[in-house]
Design a protein around this motif. Structure first.
Motif, PDB file in Angstrom:
ATOM      1  N   VAL A 111     -31.990  16.969  28.099  1.00  0.00           N
ATOM      2  CA  VAL A 111     -32.091  17.213  29.445  1.00  0.00           C
ATOM      3  C   VAL A 111     -33.516  17.261  30.076  1.00  0.00           C
ATOM      4  O   VAL A 111     -33.566  17.163  31.328  1.00  0.00           O
ATOM      5  CB  VAL A 111     -31.566  18.746  29.626  1.00  0.00           C
ATOM      6  CG1 VAL A 111     -30.096  19.095  29.207  1.00  0.00           C
ATOM      7  CG2 VAL A 111     -32.317  19.678  29.034  1.00  0.00           C
ATOM      8  N   THR A 112     -34.496  17.197  29.293  1.00  0.00           N
ATOM      9  CA  THR A 112     -35.870  16.995  29.778  1.00  0.00           C
ATOM     10  C   THR A 112     -36.616  15.674  29.488  1.00  0.00           C
ATOM     11  O   THR A 112     -36.506  15.472  28.338  1.00  0.00           O
ATOM     12  CB  THR A 112     -36.936  18.171  29.325  1.00  0.00           C
ATOM     13  OG1 THR A 112     -36.108  19.307  29.597  1.00  0.00           O
ATOM     14  CG2 THR A 112     -38.098  18.247  29.969  1.00  0.00           C
ATOM     15  N   ARG A 124     -25.486  20.643  33.236  1.00  0.00           N
ATOM     16  CA  ARG A 124     -26.311  19.542  32.506  1.00  0.00           C
ATOM     17  C   ARG A 124     -25.938  19.620  30.740  1.00  0.00           C
ATOM     18  O   ARG A 124     -26.175  18.596  30.117  1.00  0.00           O
ATOM     19  CB  ARG A 124     -27.586  19.636  32.789  1.00  0.00           C
ATOM     20  CG  ARG A 124     -28.015  19.188  34.133  1.00  0.00           C
ATOM     21  CD  ARG A 124     -29.469  19.875  34.595  1.00  0.00           C
ATOM     22  NE  ARG A 124     -30.215  18.865  34.067  1.00  0.00           N
ATOM     23  CZ  ARG A 124     -31.836  19.350  34.134  1.00  0.00           C
ATOM     24  NH1 ARG A 124     -31.945  20.525  34.617  1.00  0.00           N
ATOM     25  NH2 ARG A 124     -32.660  18.363  33.644  1.00  0.00           N
ATOM     26  N   THR A 125     -25.662  20.665  30.541  1.00  0.00           N
ATOM     27  CA  THR A 125     -25.324  20.774  29.128  1.00  0.00           C
ATOM     28  C   THR A 125     -23.859  21.006  28.892  1.00  0.00           C
ATOM     29  O   THR A 125     -23.658  21.482  27.697  1.00  0.00           O
ATOM     30  CB  THR A 125     -26.138  22.037  28.384  1.00  0.00           C
ATOM     31  OG1 THR A 125     -25.661  23.375  29.232  1.00  0.00           O
ATOM     32  CG2 THR A 125     -27.726  21.917  28.534  1.00  0.00           C
ATOM     33  N   GLU A 165     -25.285  12.241  32.752  1.00  0.00           N
ATOM     34  CA  GLU A 165     -24.666  12.706  33.928  1.00  0.00           C
ATOM     35  C   GLU A 165     -25.142  12.125  35.055  1.00  0.00           C
ATOM     36  O   GLU A 165     -26.310  11.880  35.429  1.00  0.00           O
ATOM     37  CB  GLU A 165     -25.090  14.128  33.783  1.00  0.00           C
ATOM     38  CG  GLU A 165     -24.411  14.826  35.018  1.00  0.00           C
ATOM     39  CD  GLU A 165     -24.633  16.091  34.986  1.00  0.00           C
ATOM     40  OE1 GLU A 165     -25.268  16.963  33.929  1.00  0.00           O
ATOM     41  OE2 GLU A 165     -24.840  17.093  36.112  1.00  0.00           O
ATOM     42  N   SER A 198     -29.879  12.855  34.950  1.00  0.00           N
ATOM     43  CA  SER A 198     -30.193  14.571  34.824  1.00  0.00           C
ATOM     44  C   SER A 198     -30.125  14.848  33.392  1.00  0.00           C
ATOM     45  O   SER A 198     -31.004  16.091  33.097  1.00  0.00           O
ATOM     46  CB  SER A 198     -29.463  15.436  35.777  1.00  0.00           C
ATOM     47  OG  SER A 198     -28.217  15.446  35.568  1.00  0.00           O
ATOM     48  N   SER A 199     -29.276  14.311  32.902  1.00  0.00           N
ATOM     49  CA  SER A 199     -29.239  14.631  31.242  1.00  0.00           C
ATOM     50  C   SER A 199     -28.564  13.694  30.469  1.00  0.00           C
ATOM     51  O   SER A 199     -27.952  12.723  31.128  1.00  0.00           O
ATOM     52  CB  SER A 199     -28.349  15.985  31.257  1.00  0.00           C
ATOM     53  OG  SER A 199     -27.143  15.687  31.614  1.00  0.00           O
TER      54      SER A 199
END
Lengths: 110, 115
Positions: free
Chosen positions: A50-51, B100-101, A92, A30-31
């Motif tokens: 993340v994208t 996620r960050t 992650e 996911s990241s």
């Protein structure tokens, strides 16, 4: 089990050269983060992507997240001795915990 | 720099002896982690904590136990050290997990040698 394989394992280059480090997996993340670790110290976060397809730049460092979010690359332009260190990618995973790659040790000679 | 200290920084011990490593933070972060770093394996999670007295296992937890009685301290114990536990141990902290960050901040590491 989710795994992240980095290549190359070792890289020794002259100052001014360009290089690319790869981080690959058969799993979707996911990241993904990139860390740099200097001798005798803990890793320090450089960037988070993340994208799928995302590209981030940090001065001479360019990070890309693969479209399918299974891989990432780190490109360094005009490497300098200060770039020397261990580069780690980390994704992650399914359990929301970071899974670290195997590491790429970079040595830049003046 | 995040306020994370580890003690001791270096330790040599003998097989079969108990060893406790300490991680101390001054950031009041909720999550704390113990990793080990070995050549060719990157960093592998041993145990983590998501609050006082709340801990869980990571991928390489066999032979290790942890305790967290205060927000700022996270202890890693090797009940009976073995040579396979020779490694560099890193503590890390993060404010949250599952985001996620989220950023993990690492301590300076403890080099443990088991003879």
């Amino acid at each position: 089990t989710q795994l992240l394989e980095q290549s190359p394992q070792f890289l020794s280059i002259q100052e001014g050269e360009n290089l690319t480090v790869y981080c690959n997996s058969s799993s979707v993340f996911s990241s993904l983060q990139w860390y740099r670790q200097e001798p005798g110290e803990g890793p320090v976060l450089l960037v988070t992507v993340v994208t799928g397809g995302e590209v981030k730049k940090l001065k001479r460092l360019t990070f890309q997240f693969g479209d399918a979010r299974k891989d990432s690359s780190l490109h360094i332009t005009a490497a300098q001795p200060g770039d020397t260190g261990l580069y780690l990618c980390a994704g992650e995973g399914d359990t929301d915990k970071l899974i670290f790659g195997t590491g790429t040790r970079l040595q830049v000679f003046p | 720099d995040a306020g994370i200290t580890q003690s001791p920084r270096h330790k040599v011990t003998e097989t079969g002896t108990p060893v406790t490593l300490r991680c101390h933070q001054t950031e009041n972060h909720r999550y704390m982690y113990w990793y080990r770093q070995d050549p060719g394996h990157g960093l592998r999670l041993i145990h983590y904590s998501y609050g006082v007295k709340d801990t869980d296992k990571g991928e390489v937890s066999d032979g290790y136990s942890v305790s967290r009685s205060k927000t700022e301290d996270f202890l890693l114990t090797l009940e009976s050290a073995t040579s396979s536990q020779t490694s560099v141990y890193f503590c890390a902290i993060s404010e949250w997990s599952g985001r996620r960050t989220d950023t993990q901040y690492f301590g300076p590491g403890t080099r443990l040698t088991v003879l």
